[in-house]
Design a protein around this motif. Structure first.
Motif, PDB file in Angstrom:
ATOM      1  N   ALA A 162       0.830  -1.206   0.000  1.00  0.00           N
ATOM      2  CA  ALA A 162       0.000   0.000   0.000  1.00  0.00           C
ATOM      3  C   ALA A 162       0.863   1.254   0.000  1.00  0.00           C
ATOM      4  CB  ALA A 162      -0.923  -0.008   1.221  1.00  0.00           C
ATOM      5  N   HIS A 163       1.967   1.206   0.727  1.00  0.00           N
ATOM      6  CA  HIS A 163       2.870   2.361   0.782  1.00  0.00           C
ATOM      7  C   HIS A 163       3.526   2.606  -0.575  1.00  0.00           C
ATOM      8  CE1 HIS A 163       6.749   4.416   1.926  1.00  0.00           C
ATOM      9  NE2 HIS A 163       5.843   5.216   2.444  1.00  0.00           N
ATOM     10  N   VAL A 164       3.964   1.541  -1.217  1.00  0.00           N
ATOM     11  CA  VAL A 164       4.582   1.672  -2.547  1.00  0.00           C
ATOM     12  C   VAL A 164       3.586   2.257  -3.542  1.00  0.00           C
ATOM     13  CG1 VAL A 164       5.516   0.376  -4.503  1.00  0.00           C
ATOM     14  CG2 VAL A 164       6.264  -0.158  -2.177  1.00  0.00           C
ATOM     15  N   GLU A 165       2.359   1.740  -3.519  1.00  0.00           N
ATOM     16  CA  GLU A 165       1.326   2.254  -4.423  1.00  0.00           C
ATOM     17  C   GLU A 165       1.046   3.728  -4.152  1.00  0.00           C
ATOM     18  OE1 GLU A 165      -0.332   1.075  -6.940  1.00  0.00           O
ATOM     19  OE2 GLU A 165       0.061  -1.081  -6.910  1.00  0.00           O
ATOM     20  N   ALA A 166       0.934   4.083  -2.872  1.00  0.00           N
ATOM     21  CA  ALA A 166       0.553   5.455  -2.520  1.00  0.00           C
ATOM     22  C   ALA A 166       1.634   6.460  -2.884  1.00  0.00           C
ATOM     23  CB  ALA A 166       0.231   5.535  -1.027  1.00  0.00           C
ATOM     24  N   GLU A 167       2.901   6.141  -2.600  1.00  0.00           N
ATOM     25  CA  GLU A 167       3.954   7.119  -2.836  1.00  0.00           C
ATOM     26  C   GLU A 167       4.366   7.193  -4.308  1.00  0.00           C
ATOM     27  OE1 GLU A 167       7.529   6.303  -0.755  1.00  0.00           O
ATOM     28  OE2 GLU A 167       7.901   4.376  -1.721  1.00  0.00           O
ATOM     29  N   SER A 168       3.845   6.281  -5.118  1.00  0.00           N
ATOM     30  CA  SER A 168       4.230   6.257  -6.527  1.00  0.00           C
ATOM     31  C   SER A 168       3.304   7.075  -7.418  1.00  0.00           C
ATOM     32  CB  SER A 168       4.266   4.810  -7.035  1.00  0.00           C
ATOM     33  OG  SER A 168       5.230   4.053  -6.331  1.00  0.00           O
ATOM     34  N   ILE A 169       2.314   7.732  -6.811  1.00  0.00           N
ATOM     35  CA  ILE A 169       1.369   8.510  -7.608  1.00  0.00           C
ATOM     36  C   ILE A 169       0.957   9.741  -6.812  1.00  0.00           C
ATOM     37  CG2 ILE A 169      -0.717   7.356  -6.750  1.00  0.00           C
ATOM     38  CD1 ILE A 169      -1.730   7.381  -9.683  1.00  0.00           C
ATOM     39  N   GLU A 170       0.572  10.772  -7.519  1.00  0.00           N
ATOM     40  CA  GLU A 170       0.189  12.020  -6.858  1.00  0.00           C
ATOM     41  C   GLU A 170      -1.044  11.820  -5.987  1.00  0.00           C
ATOM     42  OE1 GLU A 170      -0.818  16.705  -7.983  1.00  0.00           O
ATOM     43  OE2 GLU A 170      -0.768  15.158  -9.545  1.00  0.00           O
ATOM     44  N   ASN A 171      -0.976  12.324  -4.754  1.00  0.00           N
ATOM     45  CA  ASN A 171      -2.081  12.216  -3.796  1.00  0.00           C
ATOM     46  C   ASN A 171      -2.574  10.776  -3.657  1.00  0.00           C
ATOM     47  OD1 ASN A 171      -2.047  15.016  -3.342  1.00  0.00           O
ATOM     48  ND2 ASN A 171      -3.414  15.384  -5.083  1.00  0.00           N
ATOM     49  N   GLY A 172      -1.607   9.872  -3.554  1.00  0.00           N
ATOM     50  CA  GLY A 172      -1.960   8.464  -3.418  1.00  0.00           C
ATOM     51  C   GLY A 172      -2.359   8.108  -1.991  1.00  0.00           C
ATOM     52  N   ILE A 173      -3.408   7.310  -1.868  1.00  0.00           N
ATOM     53  CA  ILE A 173      -3.865   6.808  -0.564  1.00  0.00           C
ATOM     54  C   ILE A 173      -3.910   5.283  -0.632  1.00  0.00           C
ATOM     55  CG2 ILE A 173      -5.712   6.770   1.151  1.00  0.00           C
ATOM     56  CD1 ILE A 173      -6.645   9.474   0.127  1.00  0.00           C
ATOM     57  N   GLY A 174      -3.216   4.629   0.263  1.00  0.00           N
ATOM     58  CA  GLY A 174      -3.293   3.168   0.381  1.00  0.00           C
ATOM     59  C   GLY A 174      -4.100   2.799   1.594  1.00  0.00           C
ATOM     60  N   VAL A 175      -5.171   2.055   1.397  1.00  0.00           N
ATOM     61  CA  VAL A 175      -6.033   1.609   2.489  1.00  0.00           C
ATOM     62  C   VAL A 175      -5.870   0.101   2.642  1.00  0.00           C
ATOM     63  CG1 VAL A 175      -8.397   1.407   3.357  1.00  0.00           C
ATOM     64  CG2 VAL A 175      -7.695   3.462   2.115  1.00  0.00           C
ATOM     65  N   VAL A 176      -5.555  -0.342   3.857  1.00  0.00           N
ATOM     66  CA  VAL A 176      -5.364  -1.767   4.143  1.00  0.00           C
ATOM     67  C   VAL A 176      -6.321  -2.182   5.246  1.00  0.00           C
ATOM     68  CG1 VAL A 176      -3.751  -3.568   4.879  1.00  0.00           C
ATOM     69  CG2 VAL A 176      -2.921  -1.616   3.543  1.00  0.00           C
ATOM     70  N   LYS A 177      -7.142  -3.190   4.963  1.00  0.00           N
ATOM     71  CA  LYS A 177      -8.030  -3.727   6.002  1.00  0.00           C
ATOM     72  C   LYS A 177      -7.397  -4.987   6.578  1.00  0.00           C
ATOM     73  CE  LYS A 177     -11.666  -6.354   5.435  1.00  0.00           C
ATOM     74  NZ  LYS A 177     -12.990  -6.875   5.063  1.00  0.00           N
ATOM     75  N   LEU A 178      -7.327  -5.045   7.913  1.00  0.00           N
ATOM     76  CA  LEU A 178      -6.747  -6.196   8.606  1.00  0.00           C
ATOM     77  C   LEU A 178      -7.777  -6.821   9.551  1.00  0.00           C
ATOM     78  CD1 LEU A 178      -3.245  -4.703   9.480  1.00  0.00           C
ATOM     79  CD2 LEU A 178      -3.797  -6.292   7.635  1.00  0.00           C
ATOM     80  N   LEU A 183     -14.038   8.228   1.297  1.00  0.00           N
ATOM     81  CA  LEU A 183     -12.927   9.126   0.991  1.00  0.00           C
ATOM     82  C   LEU A 183     -13.002   9.609  -0.451  1.00  0.00           C
ATOM     83  CD1 LEU A 183     -10.009   7.309   2.863  1.00  0.00           C
ATOM     84  CD2 LEU A 183     -10.887   9.605   3.365  1.00  0.00           C
ATOM     85  N   LYS A 184     -13.275   8.700  -1.366  1.00  0.00           N
ATOM     86  CA  LYS A 184     -13.398   9.080  -2.777  1.00  0.00           C
ATOM     87  C   LYS A 184     -14.527  10.093  -2.969  1.00  0.00           C
ATOM     88  CE  LYS A 184     -11.744   4.667  -4.675  1.00  0.00           C
ATOM     89  NZ  LYS A 184     -12.138   3.453  -5.430  1.00  0.00           N
ATOM     90  N   ASN A 197      -5.887   9.374  -5.595  1.00  0.00           N
ATOM     91  CA  ASN A 197      -5.767   8.049  -6.206  1.00  0.00           C
ATOM     92  C   ASN A 197      -5.684   7.028  -5.076  1.00  0.00           C
ATOM     93  OD1 ASN A 197      -5.225   8.510  -9.280  1.00  0.00           O
ATOM     94  ND2 ASN A 197      -4.008  10.052  -8.198  1.00  0.00           N
ATOM     95  N   LEU A 198      -6.772   6.307  -4.886  1.00  0.00           N
ATOM     96  CA  LEU A 198      -6.874   5.403  -3.743  1.00  0.00           C
ATOM     97  C   LEU A 198      -6.774   3.944  -4.170  1.00  0.00           C
ATOM     98  CD1 LEU A 198      -9.181   5.787  -0.692  1.00  0.00           C
ATOM     99  CD2 LEU A 198      -9.109   3.579  -1.865  1.00  0.00           C
ATOM    100  N   LYS A 199      -5.948   3.185  -3.464  1.00  0.00           N
ATOM    101  CA  LYS A 199      -5.818   1.749  -3.693  1.00  0.00           C
ATOM    102  C   LYS A 199      -6.206   1.024  -2.406  1.00  0.00           C
ATOM    103  CE  LYS A 199      -4.049   2.072  -7.860  1.00  0.00           C
ATOM    104  NZ  LYS A 199      -4.158   3.552  -7.985  1.00  0.00           N
ATOM    105  N   TYR A 200      -7.118   0.045  -2.543  1.00  0.00           N
ATOM    106  CA  TYR A 200      -7.626  -0.697  -1.389  1.00  0.00           C
ATOM    107  C   TYR A 200      -7.091  -2.125  -1.418  1.00  0.00           C
ATOM    108  CZ  TYR A 200     -10.986  -3.188   1.601  1.00  0.00           C
ATOM    109  OH  TYR A 200     -11.566  -3.975   2.561  1.00  0.00           O
ATOM    110  N   ILE A 201      -6.499  -2.556  -0.299  1.00  0.00           N
ATOM    111  CA  ILE A 201      -5.923  -3.903  -0.205  1.00  0.00           C
ATOM    112  C   ILE A 201      -6.547  -4.627   0.984  1.00  0.00           C
ATOM    113  CG2 ILE A 201      -3.821  -5.246   0.177  1.00  0.00           C
ATOM    114  CD1 ILE A 201      -2.247  -2.977  -1.094  1.00  0.00           C
ATOM    115  N   ASP A 202      -7.090  -5.826   0.731  1.00  0.00           N
ATOM    116  CA  ASP A 202      -7.648  -6.675   1.785  1.00  0.00           C
ATOM    117  C   ASP A 202      -6.911  -8.015   1.769  1.00  0.00           C
ATOM    118  OD1 ASP A 202      -9.028  -8.237   3.533  1.00  0.00           O
ATOM    119  OD2 ASP A 202     -10.997  -7.989   2.591  1.00  0.00           O
TER     120      ASP A 202
END
Length: 476
Positions: free
Chosen positions: A246-262, A352-353, A365-370
């Motif tokens: 999620a961190h890699v995805e978020a920092e690789s694009i402008e205003n990236g948000i990585g959301v991780v559900k645990l 958030l979107k 730019n939001l990426k969701y990881i479960d």
């Protein structure tokens, strides 16, 4: 043959406020049981151990922080081998069952129970009950030996299969009695341990010489009393992979948000420890700490500020967080009687979107990881493998020594025998006024959400559930 069990806790009181919350023993309800010398005294593997047998009076304190005038407090019986045992090796007919959701380390516990019975005590008959509790009366069994469990610890899941529900005490005990089983090892969470307590009560009512032993299993680390549950360390370690992605995805694009559900239905331990270990997380949301979205100090404001500061952010959320924000009550239950949770990960991502699109603050730019089911299915790591070995061997020692109606667990770094009723007291939860949660807040610099400014504490932004297509997640 003997009388029914005493419904009251078995307490032993001593001087200076000492209280031992003892576990039942077969001799409590079956008189004149013969005892035998422990075969470990002739086992060459243990000949090098000084004072290998545990003293009958050894106990472990539940709380180790004390003042000079404090009472000695509650203790549990220390686990380990005794000089005398109540089963001869040839008479033991053991059974092992796994219940509930998957968890790293299940196969390791099974392996170590089998190998402990065989190698330490010379037990040759060990049955695996297939498919959870219902496997007892469905007559689904496999024969277990050190040879056929030798490498199962390298695989995730459970070779015995598992299920929720299916608990019929009378049928289960009938099956135990009919098969001549006299040691039952039950691996499962709080609901499974409550079921084990009912089995124990029925067995003692019938006066059967059967030891009933629980081994606590919950990936969420939410079982009370014990230091931690097996599989937890592995879950935190695996969660790092998802957070890193999620961190890699978020920092690789402008205003990236990585959301991780645990995982974390009632307790946010995995999310908290994974956040602390990662150092890449900007906000961690757990069930014990309610949060709100709008207004000063709310989540939207924090996300916006963090994006302006860093250009990206990572948000970790436990599956049980924010459930109070949904617009409908959750009445759907799983087979174990647990409420099916709404998918808060999808919900928070959509909110958030929608917020940033509506307010036209900035494009995100939001990426969701479960990674939930990926984490549950992996084999246990080295730390958990060692812990599983200690839990399993302690359980075997206790059963052979005639103890019953107990759970094998770690308390203040020592293996102990804990009465079933203590395990069912309610979930262990993160204490948000404790230092560990303060460390997390210091690490992420997120708002505490304990007090909202401007009187917005009751204002909760809610998204229609039809946006989520009815997604739900079951208990892990």
């Amino acid at each position: 043959m003997g009388s029914g069990p005493n419904s009251k806790p078995k307490l032993v009181e001593g001087s200076l406020g000492y209280v031992l919350e003892d576990v039942p023993h077969l001799s409590d309800f079956i008189p004149h049981l013969p005892t035998y010398s422990n075969p470990l005294q002739d086992n060459p593997a243990y000949s090098v151990v000084k004072q290998y047998f545990v003293n009958v009076d050894d106990s472990v304190p539940e709380k180790i922080i004390a003042h000079k005038d404090s009472a000695r407090g509650v203790h549990f019986r220390r686990a380990g081998p005794r000089q005398k045992v109540y089963f001869e090796s040839d008479e033991v007919e053991a059974a092992i069952v796994t219940c509930g959701g998957l968890c790293p380390g299940l196969n390791t516990v099974i392996r170590e129970l089998v190998c402990g019975l065989y190698n330490m005590y010379g037990v040759k008959t060990v049955l695996g009950i297939n498919g959870g509790y219902k496997g007892f009366y469905a007559h689904n069994t496999i024969t277990l030996s050190p040879k056929n469990v030798n490498d199962i610890h390298k695989r995730g899941g459970t070779i015995l299969g598992s299920s929720r529900g299916g608990h019929d005490t009378t049928k289960i005990v009938d099956s135990i009695q009919d098969r001549g089983i006299n040691q039952v090892y039950i691996i499962g969470g709080d609901g499974t341990q409550r079921g084990a307590a009912k089995i124990f009560e029925e067995i003692t009512r019938r006066g059967l010489k059967v030891a009933v032993v629980g081994i606590p299993k919950t990936i969420d680390n939410d079982i009370p009393v014990i230091d931690k549950s097996f599989g937890f360390d592995t879950a935190v370690e695996e969660a790092q992979r998802a957070i890193n992605a999620a961190h890699v995805e978020a920092e690789s694009i402008e205003n990236g948000i990585g959301v991780v559900k645990l995982m974390g239905r009632y307790s946010g331990f995995i999310a908290m420890f994974a956040t602390l270990a990662s150092r890449d997380v900007d906000c961690c949301l757990i069930p014990e700490s309610p949060f709100y979205l709008e207004g000063p100090g709310g989540l939207y404001e924090f996300v916006e500020r963090r994006l302006k500061e860093n250009g990206h952010m990572v948000l970790v959320i436990a599956e049980g967080a924010g459930q109070e924000l949904f617009t409908v009550s959750m009445q759907t239950m799983d087979a174990s009687g647990n409420k099916l949770l709404q998918d808060v990960g999808l919900w928070i991502s959509q909110n958030l979107k929608d917020h940033f699109a509506k307010e036209k603050i900035m494009p995100i730019n939001l990426k969701y990881i479960d990674p939930t089911y990926m984490i549950r299915a992996v084999p246990s790591n080295a730390s958990d493998n060692v812990y599983c070995t200690l839990l399993a061997q302690s359980a075997v020692h206790g059963a052979m020594a005639g103890y019953t109606g107990f759970t094998s667990g770690l308390v203040n770094g020592r293996q102990t025998y804990i009465p079933f009723y203590r395990i069912g007291e309610g979930p262990n939860k993160v204490v948000i006024t404790d230092r560990m949660w303060a460390r997390l807040l210091s690490s992420t610099n997120q708002p505490s959400f304990l007090i909202s400014k401007g009187g917005n504490e009751d204002k909760k932004e809610e998204a229609p559930l039809d946006k989520l297509n009815g997604h739900c997640s079951d208990k892990k």
